[in-house]
Design a protein around this motif. Sequence first.
Motif, short mmCIF file in Angstrom:
data_model
loop_
_atom_site.label_atom_id
_atom_site.label_comp_id
_atom_site.label_asym_id
_atom_site.label_seq_id
_atom_site.Cartn_x
_atom_site.Cartn_y
_atom_site.Cartn_z
N GLY A 193 15.97 37.28 0.31
CA GLY A 193 16.02 38.25 1.18
C GLY A 193 15.22 39.11 1.93
N LEU A 194 14.07 39.00 1.37
CA LEU A 194 13.59 39.95 1.72
C LEU A 194 12.76 40.22 2.77
CD1 LEU A 194 12.81 40.35 -2.04
CD2 LEU A 194 14.06 41.86 -0.66
N VAL A 195 12.46 39.49 3.10
CA VAL A 195 11.70 39.00 4.66
C VAL A 195 12.12 39.14 5.85
CG1 VAL A 195 9.96 37.12 5.87
CG2 VAL A 195 9.78 37.30 3.45
N GLN A 196 11.79 40.26 7.22
CA GLN A 196 12.07 40.75 7.52
C GLN A 196 11.33 39.93 8.94
OE1 GLN A 196 10.48 44.35 7.89
NE2 GLN A 196 12.67 45.36 6.93
N GLU A 197 10.22 38.91 9.01
CA GLU A 197 9.28 38.29 9.33
C GLU A 197 8.91 37.82 9.44
OE1 GLU A 197 9.31 39.54 14.64
OE2 GLU A 197 7.22 39.97 12.94
N LYS A 244 12.71 27.29 9.76
CA LYS A 244 13.39 27.99 10.22
C LYS A 244 14.63 27.97 9.68
CE LYS A 244 11.79 26.78 14.64
NZ LYS A 244 11.53 25.80 16.34
N THR A 245 15.19 27.35 8.78
CA THR A 245 15.95 27.02 7.71
C THR A 245 16.88 28.50 7.08
OG1 THR A 245 14.41 26.88 6.01
CG2 THR A 245 15.73 24.18 7.24
N PHE A 246 15.78 29.09 7.60
CA PHE A 246 15.79 30.80 6.84
C PHE A 246 16.36 31.05 7.77
CE2 PHE A 246 12.43 28.96 3.25
CZ PHE A 246 13.07 29.47 2.35
N ASP A 247 17.33 32.52 7.10
CA ASP A 247 17.43 33.19 8.36
C ASP A 247 16.96 34.14 8.79
OD1 ASP A 247 19.29 35.04 10.26
OD2 ASP A 247 20.45 35.26 9.13
N VAL A 248 15.31 33.87 9.86
CA VAL A 248 14.20 35.19 9.55
C VAL A 248 13.98 34.96 10.51
CG1 VAL A 248 12.48 33.84 8.18
CG2 VAL A 248 12.14 36.04 8.79
N ARG A 249 13.57 35.50 11.33
CA ARG A 249 12.52 35.57 12.82
C ARG A 249 11.29 35.17 13.14
NH1 ARG A 249 13.77 41.26 12.69
NH2 ARG A 249 12.29 41.77 12.70
N LEU A 250 10.46 34.57 13.57
CA LEU A 250 9.93 33.65 13.26
C LEU A 250 8.73 33.89 15.17
CD1 LEU A 250 10.15 29.64 12.65
CD2 LEU A 250 9.51 31.52 10.99
#
Length: 233
Positions: free
Chosen positions: A8-12, A28-34
């Motif tokens: 959970g360390l990635v913001q975008e 897209k399976t991770f809760d992160v902005r693309l």
Amino acid sequence: MLEALRAGLVQELLVARGVEESLVQELKTFDVRLKFAPRIELDQIAGTTDHQGVIADVEDLEWASVDDILDRAESKGEELLVILLDGITDPRNFGAIIRSAEVLGAHGVIVEERRSSPLTATVAKAAAGATSFLPVAQTKNLPRLIEQLKSDGVWVYGAAGEAARPMQQLDYQRPLALVIGAEGEGMRRLVREKCDELVSIPIRGQIQSLNASVAAGILIQHALASREAGAKK
């Protein structure tokens, strides 16, 4: 990068247009902005074309405390094994040592504030995500920290190629700190003098030295394997 995503360390994530759709679906399976951009933009940000079309905006790495490392060993019910680095300024070496320490089962890494690479993205990349799971701490004065650890019952072994005692001759059934010095220079004189023992890795080839991160990995593995063998007796 996957380890940082899971932690959970990635913001975008900046993704190059045209990358494989299967990769996009996995991200897209991770809760992160693309955010999608031309590949040349990623080349400019990374400073190289040697990437897979994805750049992560990772949260700033934070230093742990020495107590965090001591508490980690205690909470696991294990004898302490901490790695002390004296003058490891190359971020790739630093990251590789962190990776080995986490993978092999050490409880943390401690560096001296003025004689170490900072915790940068390069360190995190070389550590392959291990910075998310292993506490890495700073101390203002490494020789003083060694004295403090020894007063608390921790034995300190310093890696030195010229040491008379090879690693097989030392006792690892005790709380331990392993000191790894800078390549070429080794440990500083004062740090060497504070060590309880100097230990060497047997060299059988023609080249008489090892990369600092490789030496650290060998010593960590030997220390923990020796503990496991002792526990089975």
